[in-house]
Write a protein that holds these residues in place. Sequence first.
Motif: not given
Length: 260
Positions: A24-36, A63-67
């Motif tokens: 789940e945390m990997c998917m949150d991180a991937v979402r942030e990467v793709n959004a970036s 990046t300093r994104a929380p995810a």
Amino acid sequence: MDLAQKKELLRQGFVQLRGAIPQEMCMDAVREVNASIGRVLHGLEHSTTNGKAIESHRKLARTRAPAILDLFHRTQVRSLVESAVGAVQDVDEAQIATRYPGFGTAACAEEQAGDYSYGDWEKYWHIDGLYCPEAPNNGVPKGKVYDFTCLVGILLTDLDDINCGNLAVYPGSHTAVQDYFKRAGTARLYSHGTEALPKAKDARFSEQAHQIKGKAGDVLIAHYLTAHSVAPNTCPFPRHAIYFRVQSSAMRHRNGTSST
């Protein structure tokens, strides 16, 4: 980290810890990467300057994104690192490392001629935190060396095969690099950056590069001096990874950046 894993880190200069990050945390991180990536591409659509493209790439890489930071601070990763090297400083920045299809291949050789040579990728190993004449925007100024304790990489993409943009590490190279600079000195690292690094044979690496395969959520911990490179990506999908440059609490200066 158990005793066998610590011994592997000591001997090889790196250790892979499988399934250390919840999916789940990997998917949150991937979402942030793709959004970036999407935000950068949207900005470039409205820009006609190369300088804008370079600055956008730099902002994407850092990046300093929380995810993203949560992968280190809200999982077992920090405790795993500290079990091997002792207390570490807080991490407040990460590198997003995406290698797109075609990276390092003949199809993209012309576009990448400035920093990558198709067919010779194993010659272009590096250690992080050095000035790079071919990539002067990597965040490390000439005359500086930003060393640290260990590189912590987190896979966000399944890598079931080689040549998919895999991180490639040289087993045992951390001691070979150490021995080389005991002989040659470190002055040229400050004046010439990555150009001061020897070829693998001159540094007396005992093994060829090993491409890291694994699943999203795997963690790689590597000694700062472990030589590494990036393999070509001949796969149809981009490779996403996150890198943290971790300093022992005993170190006093700050991280640099790199292009792993």
